[in-house]
Design a protein around this motif. Structure first.
Motif, PDB file in Angstrom:
ATOM      1  N   ALA A 148      44.765  43.247  45.342  1.00 25.68           N
ATOM      2  CA  ALA A 148      45.665  42.120  45.069  1.00 25.68           C
ATOM      3  C   ALA A 148      45.438  40.960  46.034  1.00 25.68           C
ATOM      4  CB  ALA A 148      47.121  42.584  45.121  1.00 25.68           C
ATOM      5  N   LYS A 149      45.211  41.272  47.317  1.00 25.47           N
ATOM      6  CA  LYS A 149      44.996  40.198  48.294  1.00 25.47           C
ATOM      7  C   LYS A 149      43.707  39.442  47.986  1.00 25.47           C
ATOM      8  CE  LYS A 149      44.736  39.223  53.252  1.00 25.47           C
ATOM      9  NZ  LYS A 149      44.798  39.780  54.628  1.00 25.47           N
ATOM     10  N   VAL A 150      42.676  40.192  47.598  1.00 26.70           N
ATOM     11  CA  VAL A 150      41.417  39.558  47.233  1.00 26.70           C
ATOM     12  C   VAL A 150      41.599  38.723  45.969  1.00 26.70           C
ATOM     13  CG1 VAL A 150      39.060  40.017  46.453  1.00 26.70           C
ATOM     14  CG2 VAL A 150      40.008  41.308  48.373  1.00 26.70           C
ATOM     15  N   SER A 151      42.309  39.274  44.992  1.00 29.22           N
ATOM     16  CA  SER A 151      42.538  38.541  43.742  1.00 29.22           C
ATOM     17  C   SER A 151      43.338  37.266  43.975  1.00 29.22           C
ATOM     18  CB  SER A 151      43.272  39.431  42.731  1.00 29.22           C
ATOM     19  OG  SER A 151      42.423  40.433  42.227  1.00 29.22           O
ATOM     20  N   ALA A 152      44.291  37.321  44.893  1.00 28.11           N
ATOM     21  CA  ALA A 152      45.084  36.125  45.191  1.00 28.11           C
ATOM     22  C   ALA A 152      44.190  35.010  45.719  1.00 28.11           C
ATOM     23  CB  ALA A 152      46.185  36.456  46.190  1.00 28.11           C
ATOM     24  N   PHE A 153      43.220  35.384  46.559  1.00 27.40           N
ATOM     25  CA  PHE A 153      42.289  34.378  47.068  1.00 27.40           C
ATOM     26  C   PHE A 153      41.380  33.874  45.954  1.00 27.40           C
ATOM     27  CE2 PHE A 153      38.369  32.953  49.084  1.00 27.40           C
ATOM     28  CZ  PHE A 153      38.873  32.080  50.039  1.00 27.40           C
ATOM     29  N   LEU A 154      40.899  34.804  45.120  1.00 27.03           N
ATOM     30  CA  LEU A 154      40.054  34.399  43.997  1.00 27.03           C
ATOM     31  C   LEU A 154      40.817  33.497  43.030  1.00 27.03           C
ATOM     32  CD1 LEU A 154      38.277  37.806  43.273  1.00 27.03           C
ATOM     33  CD2 LEU A 154      37.279  35.791  44.379  1.00 27.03           C
ATOM     34  N   ASP A 155      42.117  33.788  42.842  1.00 30.94           N
ATOM     35  CA  ASP A 155      42.938  32.934  41.975  1.00 30.94           C
ATOM     36  C   ASP A 155      42.971  31.500  42.493  1.00 30.94           C
ATOM     37  OD1 ASP A 155      43.547  34.953  40.206  1.00 30.94           O
ATOM     38  OD2 ASP A 155      45.493  35.428  41.121  1.00 30.94           O
ATOM     39  N   LEU A 156      43.063  31.361  43.815  1.00 31.97           N
ATOM     40  CA  LEU A 156      43.071  30.029  44.415  1.00 31.97           C
ATOM     41  C   LEU A 156      41.763  29.298  44.109  1.00 31.97           C
ATOM     42  CD1 LEU A 156      44.329  27.937  46.435  1.00 31.97           C
ATOM     43  CD2 LEU A 156      43.106  29.184  48.231  1.00 31.97           C
ATOM     44  N   VAL A 157      40.657  30.007  44.295  1.00 34.99           N
ATOM     45  CA  VAL A 157      39.353  29.402  44.015  1.00 34.99           C
ATOM     46  C   VAL A 157      39.234  29.061  42.535  1.00 34.99           C
ATOM     47  CG1 VAL A 157      36.862  29.816  44.012  1.00 34.99           C
ATOM     48  CG2 VAL A 157      38.255  30.586  45.955  1.00 34.99           C
ATOM     49  N   ARG A 158      39.654  29.999  41.678  1.00 33.66           N
ATOM     50  CA  ARG A 158      39.569  29.744  40.230  1.00 33.66           C
ATOM     51  C   ARG A 158      40.404  28.539  39.828  1.00 33.66           C
ATOM     52  NH1 ARG A 158      38.928  35.933  39.435  1.00 33.66           N
ATOM     53  NH2 ARG A 158      41.086  36.092  40.135  1.00 33.66           N
ATOM     54  N   GLN A 159      41.596  28.441  40.419  1.00 32.34           N
ATOM     55  CA  GLN A 159      42.468  27.312  40.097  1.00 32.34           C
ATOM     56  C   GLN A 159      41.836  25.998  40.546  1.00 32.34           C
ATOM     57  OE1 GLN A 159      46.234  27.436  42.104  1.00 32.34           O
ATOM     58  NE2 GLN A 159      47.116  25.778  40.911  1.00 32.34           N
ATOM     59  N   GLN A 160      41.289  25.988  41.750  1.00 33.68           N
ATOM     60  CA  GLN A 160      40.685  24.766  42.274  1.00 33.68           C
ATOM     61  C   GLN A 160      39.467  24.330  41.463  1.00 33.68           C
ATOM     62  OE1 GLN A 160      39.843  25.520  46.413  1.00 33.68           O
ATOM     63  NE2 GLN A 160      41.959  25.164  47.072  1.00 33.68           N
ATOM     64  N   SER A 208      37.765  30.588  34.846  1.00 32.52           N
ATOM     65  CA  SER A 208      38.602  31.660  34.291  1.00 32.52           C
ATOM     66  C   SER A 208      37.958  33.037  34.397  1.00 32.52           C
ATOM     67  CB  SER A 208      38.930  31.361  32.822  1.00 32.52           C
ATOM     68  OG  SER A 208      37.732  31.260  32.060  1.00 32.52           O
ATOM     69  N   LEU A 209      36.802  33.150  35.036  1.00 37.02           N
ATOM     70  CA  LEU A 209      36.086  34.427  35.098  1.00 37.02           C
ATOM     71  C   LEU A 209      36.648  35.339  36.174  1.00 37.02           C
ATOM     72  CD1 LEU A 209      32.375  33.212  34.809  1.00 37.02           C
ATOM     73  CD2 LEU A 209      33.876  34.017  32.988  1.00 37.02           C
ATOM     74  N   PHE A 210      36.736  36.630  35.845  1.00 35.60           N
ATOM     75  CA  PHE A 210      37.064  37.625  36.862  1.00 35.60           C
ATOM     76  C   PHE A 210      35.824  37.874  37.713  1.00 35.60           C
ATOM     77  CE2 PHE A 210      40.265  38.673  33.575  1.00 35.60           C
ATOM     78  CZ  PHE A 210      41.401  38.597  34.359  1.00 35.60           C
ATOM     79  N   ALA A 211      36.038  38.556  38.843  1.00 29.21           N
ATOM     80  CA  ALA A 211      34.931  38.752  39.776  1.00 29.21           C
ATOM     81  C   ALA A 211      34.907  40.169  40.327  1.00 29.21           C
ATOM     82  CB  ALA A 211      35.035  37.755  40.927  1.00 29.21           C
ATOM     83  N   ARG A 212      33.715  40.580  40.682  1.00 30.08           N
ATOM     84  CA  ARG A 212      33.530  41.806  41.462  1.00 30.08           C
ATOM     85  C   ARG A 212      33.195  41.390  42.897  1.00 30.08           C
ATOM     86  NH1 ARG A 212      30.960  47.426  41.060  1.00 30.08           N
ATOM     87  NH2 ARG A 212      30.204  47.735  43.179  1.00 30.08           N
ATOM     88  N   VAL A 213      33.914  41.968  43.847  1.00 24.45           N
ATOM     89  CA  VAL A 213      33.694  41.667  45.260  1.00 24.45           C
ATOM     90  C   VAL A 213      33.220  42.942  45.954  1.00 24.45           C
ATOM     91  CG1 VAL A 213      34.766  40.967  47.431  1.00 24.45           C
ATOM     92  CG2 VAL A 213      35.402  39.812  45.298  1.00 24.45           C
ATOM     93  N   ASP A 214      32.065  42.861  46.594  1.00 19.69           N
ATOM     94  CA  ASP A 214      31.525  43.980  47.382  1.00 19.69           C
ATOM     95  C   ASP A 214      31.489  43.553  48.843  1.00 19.69           C
ATOM     96  OD1 ASP A 214      30.248  46.284  45.562  1.00 19.69           O
ATOM     97  OD2 ASP A 214      29.996  44.365  44.522  1.00 19.69           O
ATOM     98  N   SER A 215      32.257  44.242  49.659  1.00 21.82           N
ATOM     99  CA  SER A 215      32.365  43.868  51.062  1.00 21.82           C
ATOM    100  C   SER A 215      32.011  45.058  51.949  1.00 21.82           C
ATOM    101  CB  SER A 215      33.793  43.392  51.363  1.00 21.82           C
ATOM    102  OG  SER A 215      33.879  42.817  52.639  1.00 21.82           O
TER     103      SER A 215
END
Length: 332
Positions: free
Chosen positions: A70-82, A86-93
């Protein structure tokens, strides 16, 4: 498909950030100053993929829970909004640092995620613009965009709160830090929860705010003068003040453990014996000891009589964020 990858290093605050005046924008109550280090870092790859139906977050090759994602998605939502994406993402850390143990893994992690997103979407941000973006994920992440010394200028709004590099004429290369890992487990109280409780309830917090800007100015003067003793004394005193605020919270709490106190006392003993060094701690029990690089071997030997080799990690000044070649994951 849009892909990007970045590596960011941890930073340790010499003048602490403790408390937010805006929880949503992550605007700090005070400015802060840090030293980026080379021993701990995070590498993160992001892939915005039209084939995904939700965000996926893998940490050290393990799929994370919805809460962690959820924390990662919240950051991705910010980037997507800016970016009107509308694409979802896979994050490998991959964390080359113990997670949530007071070793600033969130700083390196969110800075790396910000850099990976910027690369994937070809944003061509300036370092200050990338710092602003990283701040929205984790406050201290804004400082990990830069190598060496960095100052997070608190600002007054989203556009004016970001970190900048502090030129030191390469003096940072003469400094080192010894990490004394008294506990690499998960913290009982996260940094975010701890500072929120402190700001809202601590009777000592106003005293912290009243003096921290003067500490920051003195620290920058010490860096300009290349005065190790002065920067060390300010660092140690500022860290103790920050931790003191937690004892005035309701209910009171502390990140210190008995082993933390032992390490702090050993730093004082080392100074008494003619070895200049100064401690600081973030929101966790582990102790970081600032020392001149010429004395790091002697300091490590001194501590090795009291802690195991595995508990002692040395670090030098580290670089700023690095963009890396992204690779298609075979797990996608």
């Amino acid at each position: 498909m849009y892909m990007g990858k970045a590596r960011a290093y941890t930073n340790i605050a010499l003048i602490k950030y403790w408390g937010k005046k805006d929880e949503t924008l992550i605007l700090p109550m005070n400015s802060s100053l840090s030293l980026t280090l080379d021993a701990f870092y995070t590498e993160t790859q992001v892939c915005f993929d039209e084939g995904l139906t939700e965000d996926q977050f893998f940490l050290d090759d393990k799929c994370q829970s919805p809460k962690q994602t959820a924390k990662v998605s919240a950051f991705l939502d910010l980037v997507r909004q800016q970016q009107q994406l509308s694409l979802f993402a896979r994050v490998d850390s991959h964390n080359f640092v113990p997670t949530a143990a007071g070793l600033a893994s969130s700083a390196s992690g969110l800075a790396a995620l910000a850099g990976a997103c910027a690369q994937a979407l070809s944003l061509n941000y300036t370092p200050e613009e990338l710092s602003r973006l990283a701040r929205r994920g984790s406050g201290s992440a804004c400082r990990s965009i830069f190598g060496g010394f960095a100052e997070w200028q608190k600002g007054t709004d989203d556009s004016s709160s970001y970190a900048v590099n502090i030129a030191a004429d390469d003096w940072e290369k003469e400094l080192a830090m010894l990490f004394v890992l008294v506990d690499d487990g998960m913290k009982d109280i996260s940094s975010r929860d701890g500072m929120k409780r402190t700001v809202e309830t601590s009777s000592f917090y106003s005293g912290w705010l009243a003096t921290v800007e003067a500490d920051l100015l003195a620290a920058k003067q010490a860096i300009a003068a290349k005065d190790f003793t002065k920067i060390g004394e300010i660092t140690e005193a500022n860290g103790l003040k920050m931790h003191g605020t937690t004892l005035g919270a309701q209910p009171p709490f502390t990140y210190w453990s008995p082993e933390s106190l032992k390490a702090m006392q050993l730093v004082r003993l080392a100074r008494e014996q003619g070895l200049p060094c100064y401690f600081t701690m973030d929101a966790g029990p582990n102790v970081k000891v600032l020392v001149e690089k010429k004395n790091i071997a002697a300091l490590t030997t001194f501590f090795a009589a009291h802690f195991s080799k595995e508990q002692l990690i040395t670090a030098n000044a580290g670089p700023g964020i690095t963009l890396l070649p992204a690779e298609r994951s075979d797990k996608s």
